[in-house]
Design an enzyme around this catalytic site. Structure first.
Site, short mmCIF file in Angstrom:
data_model
loop_
_atom_site.label_atom_id
_atom_site.label_comp_id
_atom_site.label_asym_id
_atom_site.label_seq_id
_atom_site.Cartn_x
_atom_site.Cartn_y
_atom_site.Cartn_z
N HIS A 81 65.57 96.23 -37.17
CA HIS A 81 64.53 95.20 -37.27
C HIS A 81 63.14 95.84 -37.28
CE1 HIS A 81 63.02 91.04 -36.21
NE2 HIS A 81 62.01 91.76 -35.74
N GLU A 82 62.91 96.74 -36.34
CA GLU A 82 61.60 97.38 -36.26
C GLU A 82 61.34 98.30 -37.44
OE1 GLU A 82 59.61 96.10 -34.22
OE2 GLU A 82 61.16 95.03 -33.08
N HIS B 62 59.59 96.30 -40.06
CA HIS B 62 58.16 96.17 -39.80
C HIS B 62 57.43 97.46 -40.20
CE1 HIS B 62 58.08 92.33 -37.79
NE2 HIS B 62 58.92 92.70 -36.83
N GLU C 72 57.80 89.38 -40.34
CA GLU C 72 59.17 89.13 -39.86
C GLU C 72 60.16 89.07 -41.02
OE1 GLU C 72 60.52 89.22 -36.90
OE2 GLU C 72 58.56 89.78 -36.12
#
Length: 503
Positions: A262-263, A266, A301
């Site tokens: 997930h990171e 980003h 996101e």
């Protein structure tokens, strides 16, 4: 006449905000607990200095000159948008008392420390006074910004320009029936064996595997790093220094691995903002006083959820990488086939923790938080009643009851960071991710690359349509150019039905 003078002022402001972000990163990774009070003052000083420079006479003079310089340019030209972003930020901060900005910045480090202590002791009462102070400041901030219908609208719009609680409720209503339907179908199936996820998986080995995946996805570790923290986050100090964090876990349950994916999403966004936007208003949130290059939190996101779920949980990804995972953690996976592993990581099981949630139930967690936040900001819910309100909503909406405050209202860092209004962007991100991924996958080169563990075509597609623009294009502009329409929940619902309900 050029924009040089204005860019010089905004560049200095960006530098101050990046320096503040370094201190925030350190406070959530390596800072000793005794540094909390001093760190809060340091961050506040840098934030205040950035704001004073933004509102100062040199910036105003440079802005007037820049507006004259771009007067003949089309309104959607990058330089015109850059100048307009500064003017809008000035008008915004002219409405906000400087003392309020400082108090918010000072409270942030103390609140993070209070939250961490309360979570460690599973005791909301330890955090309640700080939360009450945070909410008081958030209400004052909303009043200063201004709003038409609900004070929460002013806070949502900080993270998702134009967003309102009414608009979020309409989106939630469009999603909720299918989320529940898909979740019920998936949970009705025999639960796949997943006990092996709790076997030993050393945290440092997990980090090394994550670094390998990050490189495969296109994250440049020469311009970034991955460290451990209590709650994962990404922060950038321009595109040249992007920091990711992951949870230190010795098992895959909770899923530190997917939180790290997930990171990475980003980080990819921040590393790939056009170099020309660095240290300008097109890669700095001048309203929120954040060093962030993405156009909105929802757009940000979308990238984290795209790489975490649409790529990282996909069968083709694990067909390519499962062997390396099994080798990295031998003998923990020696007796686990790819089929068994993939079924386990896609298992649908409702639980109390948002970051551990399966895809069908994830947005139900978000909806719960948005409504509680709206009631807190609107004065309908008292701070002392938050734990019980949380438990009741969790039981009603997800059919599970948290064991305590750490599994309930203390599980997220957002309130201690003063990020009221940001939770809705997770659902916006889920919807946008599916819409972008569906459009990208329709192109032969992207689809072929994903099937062969070559993520460059997808990265190139996203760089051209999303990442490089920074804040030069709004969320719906990006979607319209990439997919031909604004935010549309249909691709997301198709994705969930296909993956979890066999439709």
């Amino acid at each position: 006449m050029s924009l040089e003078a204005l860019r010089r002022e905004i560049g200095a402001i960006s530098d101050l905000l990046c320096a503040a972000s370094v201190l925030v990163w350190d406070s959530r990774t390596f800072m000793p607990p005794g540094g909390v009070e001093a760190r809060g003052r340091q961050i506040a000083t840098l934030t205040d200095a950035a704001r004073e420079r933004l509102l100062g006479a040199p910036t105003r003079r440079a802005l007037d000159a820049a507006e004259a310089a771009v007067a003949g340019s089309p309104r959607d030209a990058p330089e015109a948008r850059e100048v307009a972003a500064v003017r809008e930020a000035l008008a915004f901060h002219d409405r906000i008392p400087g003392d309020l900005i400082r108090r918010k910045a000072e409270l942030r480090s103390r609140a993070n420390a209070a939250w961490a202590a309360a979570r460690a002791r599973d005791d909301f009462a330890l955090f309640a006074p700080t939360l009450a102070a945070t909410i008081e400041l958030q209400r004052a901030y909303a009043d200063a910004i201004g709003y038409a219908d609900h004070p929460y609208d002013a806070l949502i719009a900080l993270y998702e320009p134009g967003g309102t609680i009414a608009g979020m409720r309409r989106l939630f209503d469009a999603l909720r029936p299918t989320l529940r339907e898909v979740g019920e179908v998936a949970e009705a199936r025999p639960a796949p064996s997943a006990d092996f996820l709790a076997r030993p998986y050393p945290a440092e080995d997990q980090r090394r595997f994550v670094e390998r995946v990050a490189g495969a996805f296109g994250f440049d570790l020469a311009r970034g790093r991955i460290d451990f923290t209590l709650h994962p986050f990404e922060v950038s100090f321009t595109r040249h220094d992007v920091r990711l964090t992951m949870r230190r876990a010795e098992t895959f349950d909770p899923p530190a691995l997917f939180g790290a994916f997930h990171e990475i999403g980003h980080g990819l966004y921040e590393q790939n903002v056009d170099e020309a936007h660095t240290r300008t208003a097109l890669a700095t949130d001048l309203k929120g006083l954040y060093a962030v290059g993405g156009t909105s939190f929802g757009a940000h996101e979308s990238q984290s959820r795209l790489w975490e779920n649409h790529v990282g949980r996909s069968r083709p990804f694990w067909e390519a990488h499962y062997g390396a995972l099994r080798d990295a953690f031998a003998p923990s996976l020696d007796d686990v086939t790819l089929d068994r592993f993939h079924a386990a990581i896609l298992r649908a099981r409702r639980g109390p923790i948002r970051t551990d949630a399966d895809e069908p139930s994830y947005d139900l967690h978000v909806m719960l938080r948005v409504e509680i936040e709206a009631d807190l900001i609107g004065g309908r819910l008292a701070v002392r009643d938050v734990p019980e309100a949380w438990r009741a909503a969790m039981t009603r909406d997800l059919g599970v009851t948290p064991r305590g405050d750490a599994d309930g209202c203390l599980q997220d860092i957002h309130w201690s960071s003063g990020m009221f209004g940001s939770f809705s962007t997770y659902t916006i991100g889920n919807v946008m991710a599916a819409q972008l991924f569906e459009a990208a996958s329709a192109e032969a080169g992207v689809a072929a690359g994903l099937g062969q563990a070559d993520y460059r075509p997808l990265g190139d597609w996203l760089r051209e349509r999303v990442w490089r623009h920074g804040r030069a294009l709004g969320r719906d502009e990006i979607l319209a150019r990439a997919t031909g329409r604004g935010l549309d929940p249909a691709p997301y619902l198709r994705h969930l039905r296909r993956r979890y309900a066999g439709a």
